[in-house]
Scaffold this active site. Structure first.
Site, mmCIF file in Angstrom:
data_model
loop_
_atom_site.group_PDB
_atom_site.id
_atom_site.type_symbol
_atom_site.label_atom_id
_atom_site.label_comp_id
_atom_site.label_asym_id
_atom_site.label_seq_id
_atom_site.Cartn_x
_atom_site.Cartn_y
_atom_site.Cartn_z
ATOM 1 N N HIS A 35 14.675 4.294 -16.864
ATOM 2 C CA HIS A 35 15.536 4.707 -15.936
ATOM 3 C C HIS A 35 16.630 5.117 -16.676
ATOM 4 O O HIS A 35 17.776 4.459 -16.611
ATOM 5 C CB HIS A 35 15.681 3.753 -14.492
ATOM 6 C CG HIS A 35 14.498 3.364 -14.080
ATOM 7 N ND1 HIS A 35 13.577 2.561 -14.577
ATOM 8 C CD2 HIS A 35 14.175 3.833 -12.823
ATOM 9 C CE1 HIS A 35 12.868 2.352 -13.832
ATOM 10 N NE2 HIS A 35 12.961 3.117 -12.654
ATOM 11 N N HIS A 283 16.224 9.732 -12.439
ATOM 12 C CA HIS A 283 16.124 8.510 -12.006
ATOM 13 C C HIS A 283 15.050 7.572 -12.786
ATOM 14 O O HIS A 283 15.691 6.511 -13.510
ATOM 15 C CB HIS A 283 15.728 8.364 -10.364
ATOM 16 C CG HIS A 283 15.709 6.734 -10.083
ATOM 17 N ND1 HIS A 283 16.746 6.181 -9.474
ATOM 18 C CD2 HIS A 283 14.485 6.141 -9.892
ATOM 19 C CE1 HIS A 283 16.319 4.863 -9.186
ATOM 20 N NE2 HIS A 283 15.130 4.838 -9.356
ATOM 21 N N GLU A 435 15.800 -15.760 6.814
ATOM 22 C CA GLU A 435 15.075 -16.344 5.968
ATOM 23 C C GLU A 435 15.154 -15.700 4.490
ATOM 24 O O GLU A 435 15.108 -16.612 3.582
ATOM 25 C CB GLU A 435 13.839 -16.625 6.572
ATOM 26 C CG GLU A 435 13.491 -17.523 7.682
ATOM 27 C CD GLU A 435 13.777 -16.688 8.973
ATOM 28 O OE1 GLU A 435 13.548 -17.509 10.084
ATOM 29 O OE2 GLU A 435 14.024 -15.479 9.105
ATOM 30 N N HIS A 496 2.738 -18.861 15.140
ATOM 31 C CA HIS A 496 3.662 -19.604 14.394
ATOM 32 C C HIS A 496 3.175 -20.716 13.710
ATOM 33 O O HIS A 496 3.646 -21.867 13.266
ATOM 34 C CB HIS A 496 4.632 -20.393 15.634
ATOM 35 C CG HIS A 496 5.708 -19.393 16.110
ATOM 36 N ND1 HIS A 496 5.659 -18.239 16.564
ATOM 37 C CD2 HIS A 496 7.034 -19.706 15.958
ATOM 38 C CE1 HIS A 496 6.882 -17.847 16.614
ATOM 39 N NE2 HIS A 496 7.849 -18.781 16.367
#
Length: 692
Positions: A35, A283, A435, A496
């Site tokens: 890049h 890029h 999280e 869960h």
């Protein structure tokens, strides 16, 4: 060496900037991969920051009070490698001591992205000295930088004393449009603003180009407004080539200690390329020979020169960055020596922490739990052990993703306190319901040598997995405590109840996963984890009680240190069937063992809390625990069966989950999914029959 004549300080600055650009261009072109565009556009920014402001000594890249520079846009790695080479950063040995070798020799730049080069495709911590963290997935670097900034604030509060300011470093992270799109940057920015981390500066390269094209295709956020709403100071530099404006923005950051700073820099990706400037091709693709020559003409560079470092460039970096860093480190070393005489106990703590060693008596007063049929939840046993360890190891700190009351990870000592903007000495972290960034922040804290832990429910490890994986790649000892580790969650239901998570996490190379079988195994697991210096770990704990085994009748829990051990055996140590389990299913296997024994069946129970540690034992030990001659084997675990084949073989059986869970009381779930004594006994008899 070819020479480019310079006539003024300004021209020398420009020469250095163009050297950064052309080294990056040539490396990508030679590798035919990489890049080039961002290094071309942001070279002036990196130059100005490093040359004028960064408190960093190239002679010792691990100096504890150095400023941190994080290249969150890791695909632009040649920008960092060029800086490391030109500034003469020295390689560190395995003990983090400086050597006389260059961290990035020119030969490695010429071998960019090739096997064994110190210049891999993305920056790799522990592989290339001077790289502060491994940045590949976008957003990770900026999130790590928040952890580094948190660590500095805690270190300063804990160690600094009047006249002895050992820690006052800043953290700079260079990021881009991709970082701003990834959700983790929002999590990180929000928490950093809440904590008022005035030592943190993100430099945002707003070049408005991604792989697919203009950011207008998918992104039109008011980034400045977003971060202002988080409580950040937001500055603007209209042109990346305007080093004067950039310098002012950095000075403004250094003067504002009350909030984090974002400097939005508008750059041209592929700056100077005749037809590829401001294009998506700049890029992620080499420019091509014709475009390379055109860019070099634009810079006033010899078109056919490759990997050219003109005379005076390295010396210019040495005279400014090198001298400043050397003087700052020498002053710090003198301060530390005086500090050691004035505060010997704190100095000893600091030395141990920086070496990732433990203080004397770190494991004193850890609980030993008596036999108890009613038992104790794994999370409760973990919490009791954690709180003792935190009293013995002052730099052990952490928290939860808004779940500390459930994960039992709060440090309860009054002096532990909460880490907040008005109390940077607190050791209880509040990550909020974030999280992913929690795990990335733990990595940043660990890279700063405090010992961090984070916690949540095992099912939410999916949200944190990318950062957990990177801790394994970097070989840093982050600690993740995940509770609610099975269908034992019960009524919360399949959303869960973790099923495949355990197998998925076990698949990460270098990760150590512990699933202790009772309260005493939990304590032993903590003891093993605390001694790790380079290994990240996941400690899994149950919500429901687990019987505490009678260790006068069954083997000592210290067997956890080997990853697996014989818990109870046939009287002649020649079993016909082996029952293997982890976690809450270990006592279930013990019950099945007792029933089989009563029926005259010779059985053995093996507790296998950590596959990775068990695999690290020598073959003779593993064969003693799981004799190859015994084909009758049953594995029991309330999770996906994937992976257990290695232990039970073709003739064995796995009592596990082959579907998602269900919403019901635990007792009903155990019966429905076959986690009963009778089911384990039946499986044992079945494999014995087949093995004959």
């Amino acid at each position: 060496m070819a020479t480019v004549t310079t006539a003024s300080a300004q021209q020398l600055d420009t020469l250095c900037i163009n050297t950064i650009r052309t080294l990056s261009i040539d490396a990508v072109q030679q590798a035919n991969s990489g890049h080039p565009g961002t290094p071309m556009g942001m070279a002036p920014v990196a130059y100005e920051l490093w040359q004028r402001f960064l408190a960093f000594d190239p002679e010792y890249a691990a100096w504890p009070n150095r400023d941190r520079f994080v290249l969150s846009i890791g695909h632009a790695s040649m920008l960092l490698y060029s800086m490391l080479h030109l500034t003469g950063v020295k390689e560190l040995d395995s003990s983090n001591r400086p050597t006389h070798k260059l961290a990035v020799p020119l030969e490695d730049i010429q071998r960019f992205r090739q096997l064994g080069s110190k210049c891999p495709g993305h920056p790799e911590y522990r592989w290339t000295s001077g790289v502060e963290t491994t940045t590949g997935p976008l957003g990770q670097g900026v999130a790590n930088s928040v952890g580094m900034a948190i660590a500095e604030r805690w270190l300063a509060h804990h160690f600094n004393r009047p006249g002895f300011e050992l820690f006052n470093y800043s953290v700079y992270a260079m990021c881009g449009d991709g970082d701003m799109m990834e959700g983790i940057s929002s999590e990180a920015g929000s928490l950093a603003g809440h904590l008022k981390l005035g030592n943190l500066c993100w430099i945002y390269d707003s070049n408005r180009i991604t792989i697919e094209g203009s950011t207008d295709l998918a992104f039109n956020d008011d980034v400045a407004g977003r971060f202002a709403s988080y409580g950040w100071n937001v500055g603007h530099v209209a042109d990346a080539n305007d080093t004067v404006a950039l310098g002012k923005a950095i000075r403004d950051f250094q003067l504002d200690n009350t909030r984090p700073t974002m400097i939005i820099v508008h750059s041209h990706i592929g700056y100077g390329a005749p037809t590829r400037q401001d294009t998506k091709e700049a890029h992620g693709e080499p420019l091509g020979e014709a475009e390379v020559k055109g860019a070099k003409r634009f810079y006033g560079w010899p078109e056919d020169a490759k990997f050219l470092v003109p005379d005076g460039v390295r010396e210019h970096f040495t005279e400014s960055l090198g001298k400043r860093g050397h003087d700052l480190r020498a002053k710090w070393n003198s301060l530390r020596d005086a500090y050691a005489k004035e505060f010997p106990d704190l100095a000893k703590q600091l030395d141990l922490m920086l070496k990732r060693e433990l203080p004397e008596g770190w494991d004193k007063n850890l609980p030993v739990f008596p036999a108890d049929a009613k038992g104790m939840a794994g999370r409760d046993a973990s919490g009791k052990a954690l709180n003792v360890l935190a009293q013995n190891v002052p730099w052990l700190m952490g928290g939860a993703a808004d779940l500390a009351p459930s994960t039992k990870t709060r440090l309860t000592a009054v002096e532990a306190g909460d880490f907040q903007a008005d109390n940077y000495g607190g050791r209880n972290m509040h990550f909020g319901i974030r999280e992913h960034v929690m795990a990335a922040i733990l990595n940043g804290m660990s890279l700063s040598h405090v010992r961090p832990y984070g916690s949540g429910f095992l099912i939410f490890s999916d949200y944190a997995r990318a950062s957990i994986r990177l801790s394994a790649i970097m070989e840093i000892p982050t600690i993740h405590v995940f509770t609610h580790d099975s269908i034992g969650v019960g009524e919360d239901g399949p959303t869960h109840q973790p099923i495949e998570q355990l197998a998925s996490l076990r698949a990460i190379p270098g990760m150590h996963i512990f699933r202790p079988g009772d309260a005493n195994e939990m304590v032993e697991a903590w003891k093993v984890i605390m001694k790790f210096r380079h290994e990240p770990s996941l400690l899994l704990a149950s919500r429901q009680p687990i019987p505490v085994l009678d260790r006068t009748k069954y083997a000592a829990a210290s067997g956890v240190a080997k990853g697996g051990y014989v818990l109870v055996d046939a009287e002649d140590s020649k079993p016909d069937v082996v029952l293997i389990a982890s976690g809450t299913e270990v006592p279930l296997c013990v019950e099945a063992y007792e029933k089989l024994k009563a029926e005259g069946v010779k059985a053995r129970v093996v507790s296998l809390p950590c596959w990775e540690l068990f695999a690290a034992q020598d073959q003779s030990y593993r064969d003693a625990v799981l004799p190859p001659s015994i084909k009758g084997r049953v594995a029991v675990e309330m999770a996906s069966t994937f992976g257990w084949e290695r232990y039970v073989g073709l003739e064995g059986k796995i009592v596990g989950m082959r579907t998602f869970g269900a919403s019901a009381p635990l007792k009903d779930l155990l019966k429905h999914f076959g986690f009963t004594v009778d089911a384990v006994v039946a499986a044992a008899k079945d494999v014995m029959t087949k093995a004959r």
